[in-house]
Design a protein around this motif. Structure first.
Motif, short mmCIF file in Angstrom:
data_model
loop_
_atom_site.label_atom_id
_atom_site.label_comp_id
_atom_site.label_asym_id
_atom_site.label_seq_id
_atom_site.Cartn_x
_atom_site.Cartn_y
_atom_site.Cartn_z
N ASN A 1 0.84 -1.19 0.00
CA ASN A 1 0.00 0.00 0.00
C ASN A 1 0.88 1.25 0.00
O ASN A 1 1.61 1.50 0.95
N PRO A 2 0.84 2.01 -1.08
CA PRO A 2 1.78 3.14 -1.17
C PRO A 2 1.49 4.28 -0.19
O PRO A 2 2.28 5.23 -0.12
N TYR A 3 0.37 4.20 0.52
CA TYR A 3 0.06 5.25 1.51
C TYR A 3 0.61 4.90 2.89
O TYR A 3 0.54 5.72 3.81
N MET A 4 1.07 3.65 3.04
CA MET A 4 1.50 3.22 4.38
C MET A 4 3.02 3.16 4.48
O MET A 4 3.69 2.68 3.58
N PRO A 5 3.54 3.65 5.61
CA PRO A 5 4.99 3.72 5.78
C PRO A 5 5.59 2.43 6.35
O PRO A 5 4.86 1.56 6.82
N VAL A 6 6.89 2.38 6.31
CA VAL A 6 7.66 1.29 6.91
C VAL A 6 8.10 1.78 8.30
O VAL A 6 8.50 2.93 8.45
N PRO A 7 8.06 0.92 9.31
CA PRO A 7 8.49 1.36 10.64
C PRO A 7 9.97 1.76 10.64
O PRO A 7 10.74 1.27 9.81
N ALA A 8 10.31 2.65 11.54
CA ALA A 8 11.69 3.12 11.62
C ALA A 8 11.99 3.47 13.07
O ALA A 8 11.07 3.78 13.84
N ILE A 9 13.26 3.42 13.42
CA ILE A 9 13.66 3.77 14.79
C ILE A 9 14.49 5.05 14.75
O ILE A 9 15.35 5.22 13.89
N LEU A 10 14.20 5.92 15.69
CA LEU A 10 15.01 7.13 15.83
C LEU A 10 16.26 6.76 16.60
O LEU A 10 16.17 6.33 17.76
N GLU A 11 17.43 6.87 15.98
CA GLU A 11 18.65 6.42 16.65
C GLU A 11 19.40 7.54 17.35
O GLU A 11 20.03 7.31 18.35
N PRO B 1 15.30 2.90 9.09
CA PRO B 1 14.08 2.24 8.64
C PRO B 1 14.21 0.71 8.72
O PRO B 1 15.33 0.20 8.63
N ALA B 2 13.10 0.01 8.90
CA ALA B 2 13.13 -1.45 8.99
C ALA B 2 13.66 -2.08 7.71
O ALA B 2 14.22 -3.16 7.73
N LYS B 3 13.45 -1.40 6.59
CA LYS B 3 14.01 -1.87 5.31
C LYS B 3 14.91 -0.76 4.78
O LYS B 3 14.57 0.41 4.92
N PRO B 4 16.04 -1.09 4.15
CA PRO B 4 16.90 -0.03 3.62
C PRO B 4 16.10 0.91 2.70
O PRO B 4 15.22 0.45 1.98
N LEU B 5 16.41 2.17 2.78
CA LEU B 5 15.69 3.15 1.97
C LEU B 5 16.70 3.78 1.00
O LEU B 5 17.53 4.59 1.40
N GLY C 1 15.44 6.07 20.26
CA GLY C 1 14.68 4.87 20.60
C GLY C 1 13.22 4.98 20.22
O GLY C 1 12.50 3.99 20.14
N ALA C 2 12.76 6.19 19.97
CA ALA C 2 11.35 6.40 19.63
C ALA C 2 11.00 5.71 18.31
O ALA C 2 11.85 5.57 17.43
N GLU C 3 9.74 5.29 18.21
CA GLU C 3 9.29 4.64 16.99
C GLU C 3 8.74 5.66 16.01
O GLU C 3 7.87 6.46 16.36
N LEU C 4 9.24 5.60 14.80
CA LEU C 4 8.74 6.47 13.73
C LEU C 4 8.34 5.56 12.57
O LEU C 4 8.36 4.34 12.70
N ALA C 5 8.02 6.15 11.45
CA ALA C 5 7.75 5.36 10.25
C ALA C 5 8.07 6.25 9.06
O ALA C 5 8.00 7.48 9.17
#
Ligand SMILES: Cc1cc2nc3c(=O)[nH]c(=O)nc-3n(C[C@H](O)[C@H](O)[C@H](O)COP(=O)(O)OP(=O)(O)OC[C@H]3O[C@@H](n4cnc5c(N)ncnc54)[C@H](O)[C@@H]3O)c2cc1C
Ligand code: SF4
Ligand code: SF4
Ligand code: SF4
Ligand code: FES
Lengths: 343, 274
Positions: free
Chosen positions: B4-14, B30-34, B86-90
């Motif tokens: 779904n192109p409207y939905m993001p991939v989870p990411a961690i603020l490092e 990001p959970a997947k390389p961007l 450590g915060a969760e982003l996307a």
């Protein structure tokens, strides 16, 4: 291949082709039609309708508010049932050209739209009358479908003329073959006569309301940019956004985030309106369309300049819904008429 | 619905780096390389609050982690600035068209930035420096409000000594310690402060609207052709993929056809600087 359907067999025919599907069909109430959902075609309650219903067809494929999923989780695979919509008029049908372009034919495709579109069988029909606000011939359309339907039905005094417009439509007609006979020339002629007469009537009606058929609306709108015309009409606009929301071609939306029922962070896609003040505003206070007149012009620019440029068609099919919905009683026919007049 | 192109991939603020009083650089994994190219942007989500478009400021060669340099201005950016590692982003992207670097080969590149507009230009600079031999000369002209508002100040000051870069910074209002130029960015685009060959070069501009406008006019005066001036058009965006209608700019959607446009494509459009 054109078929003839006997007047008395319409209900049987529509029941046969719609069984096993969700049915969206028109119901009459106080001189208007409404699109409602049922389990089957219901004789007596449902009608093909003489002209378009109040609700734009887009509500079935680009819904006012769509749940996209929870952030970080995949969306539960909710399977949409197959549905059939009966009684679609040409204005609504041609509006789908805009939505198809935006949501289907421009990468990346919108998966929600694609699913809804694929699952929706469209049974359209010729208009047999027009609402007072209709002006489809003034924007290059006509009160009967030419393409884009699965099946089209043309009512005439001597029976219905039925034709398929897609492989899916042809299959449905084969299944309901026992209700159909080959159409004869006389019926075809009668249909064409009806079509010509109604087109002429809607054209005359548009003209009486200030908009002549055949004018170059693109040139008129582009020339009017920054003109007094927009200040004048904007005086009556209260920025309610109704013209955008009711419009069968408007496709703008906003992605909005919040908390879902499961207390997870979720995202929805919901209709937006370019007449709202902050539609184009950016952080820090800049706004390319700060004034109401600029926003009103923007709506016309999008419909009569942007889409002709990128797709070759107007993003207005003359349904007249915005004329009825406008809180400020702004009549698109009068606006376009004046722009043409001032050319 | 995995695509779904409207939905993001989870990411961690490092990591969070304070750049100025209202600008921070966020290191996000990001959970997947961007994989992005210089000039492309992403939509960054603060879960539950919303998403907003930002151009990565890190090197496009790095896809495991990206850096975003973000000014605190409103709803999403306020929330973001309050977050801890450590915060969760996307994140969703890359979106939009990159700078056409192949077209820049063999040319002189003039980079003009203002305020937080240096962020996307930093990614561009990283990309240019990866293959620095391919360019005739790289010139950077940057303006900030005060010395305290200069982003990446350390890195920028270090770059002053570099032979392959011609960097100059100006501040609108200097302080006692400031030894550089004082004045708006156009004051370091004049002949006394800038030696360039407009006929053989391209100019790349990013910054607040008003700065973009005056810098572009100045660059035109220097003799750059409109088709060689690259501007970042930061319009209101929601979907980032040419569907929601928010970013329309004349016959374009800034998100899909831009955000970088050459000046000749936009110069006749209404209100490009707002
Ligand atoms: C392609 C692109 C790249 C950008 N890169 C950067 C960057 O690297 N660093 C940085 O600090 N800022 C960048 N911006 C600006 C950044 O997107 C805005 O600062 C951000 O959207 C503000 O969000 P907010 O919720 O905090 O602000 P608010 O004032 O609360 O909200 C601003 C409103 O404007 C909308 N909006 C949409 N697009 C924009 C936009 N372009 N600018 C401002 N508001 C917008 C928001 O959705 C919201 O409706 C970029 C913008 C674009 C279009
Ligand atoms: S606008 Fe035309 S197609 Fe639509 S209902 Fe009216 S007459 Fe029919
Ligand atoms: S602009 Fe008005 S008349 Fe035209 S398609 Fe939209 S609602 Fe119908
Ligand atoms: S419906 Fe009428 S009053 Fe409401 S925003 Fe549209 S033009 Fe303005
Ligand atoms: S941001 Fe949605 S169309 Fe550009």
């Amino acid at each position: 291949m054109m078929y003839k359907l006997d007047i008395t067999r319409l209900d049987d025919f529509l029941s046969a082709i719609s069984t096993g599907r969700d049915v969206f069909a028109l119901e009459e109430s106080a001189g208007q039609y409404h699109l409602t959902r049922a389990d089957s075609w219901q004789p007596g309650r449902h009608t093909l309708g003489a002209f378009r219903q109040v609700e734009p067809l887009k509500t079935l494929v680009f819904r006012p508010r769509e749940f996209l999923g929870e952030i970080g989780r995949s969306r539960p695979e909710a399977v949409m049932p197959e549905r059939i919509v009966i009684g679609v008029k040409n204005c609504d049908l041609s509006a789908l050209k805009i939505h198809d372009h935006v949501f289907l034919n421009t990468e990346p495709a919108d998966p929600l739209y694609r699913e809804a579109r694929e699952k929706t069988i469209i049974i359209s029909c010729d208009c047999s009358a027009a609402r007072e606000v209709c002006f489809c011939p003034a924007v290059g359309e006509q009160p009967y479908p030419k393409a884009g339907f699965d099946i089209n039905i043309s009512p005439t005094e001597h029976g219905y003329l039925v034709e398929a417009g897609s492989a899916r439509g042809r299959q449905l007609l084969e299944k309901a073959g026992k209700f159909l006979a080959a159409a004869d020339d006389a019926l075809l002629k009668e249909r064409d006569r009806n079509r010509r007469e109604l087109t002429r009537k809607v054209c005359a009606q548009a003209e009486q309301n200030g908009l002549a058929c055949g004018a170059d609306l693109r040139r008129a709108v582009e020339k009017s940019q920054g003109g007094k015309i927009w200040d004048d009409f904007a005086l009556d606009c209260v920025e309610c956004g109704a013209c955008n929301l009711i419009c069968c071609t408007c496709h703008c939306f906003l992605l909005a985030d919040g908390e879902s029922k499961n207390k997870a962070f979720a995202r929805v896609k919901q209709w937006d309106a370019c007449l709202y003040k902050n539609f184009a505003a950016v952080a820090g206070g800049a706004n390319p369309r700060r004034h109401r007149a600029e926003r009103l012009y923007n709506r016309f620019e999008k419909k009569f300049s942007f889409f002709p440029e990128i797709l070759g068609i107007y993003a207005c099919d003359g349904c007249g819904r915005c004329v009825e919905a406008c809180t400020g009683k702004i009549d698109i026919r009068k606006v376009l008429g004046r722009a043409v007049h001032e050319l | 619905m995995s695509c779904n192109p409207y939905m993001p991939v989870p990411a961690i603020l490092e990591k969070v780096i304070q750049e100025t009083s209202n600008i921070k650089t966020f290191l996000v994994r990001p959970a997947k390389p961007l994989v992005f190219k210089a000039g492309q942007f992403v939509e960054l989500t603060v879960p539950g609050t919303g998403e907003a478009p930002f151009t990565p400021s890190s090197s496009p060669a790095e896809s495991e982690k990206i850096e975003l340099t973000i000014m605190r201005v409103g709803k999403v950016t306020e929330k973001l600035h309050a977050l801890k590692p450590g915060a969760e982003l996307a994140v969703r992207g890359p979106l939009g068209q990159p700078y056409p670097l192949a077209k820049y080969h063999g040319k002189e590149i003039l980079i003009v930035g203002g305020g937080v507009g240096l962020a996307p230009l930093r990614a561009l600079l990283f990309a240019l420096l990866e293959e620095v031999d391919k360019y005739k000369k790289i010139i950077v002209r940057y303006g900030a409000r005060t010395p305290a508002d200069i982003v990446y100040r350390k890195a920028v000051e270090e770059s002053w000594g570099r032979k392959d870069l011609d960097v100059m910074i100006t501040v609108d209002k200097s302080d006692a310690d400031w030894k550089g130029n004082e004045g708006v960015v156009t004051t370091i685009l004049g002949p006394k402060k800038l030696t360039c060959n407009p006929g053989e070069g391209v100019a790349v501009v990013c910054g607040p609207p008003i700065m973009m406008k005056f810098a572009t006019l100045e660059i035109l005066k220097l003799g750059y052709a409109p088709e060689n001036i690259y501007l970042s058009m930061e319009k209101n965006m929601s979907c980032g993929i040419g569907k929601c209608g928010h970013c329309r700019l004349g016959p374009y959607y800034a998100c899909k056809d831009g955000p970088v446009f050459t000046y000749d494509r936009v110069k006749n459009l209404n209100k490009i600087w707002d």
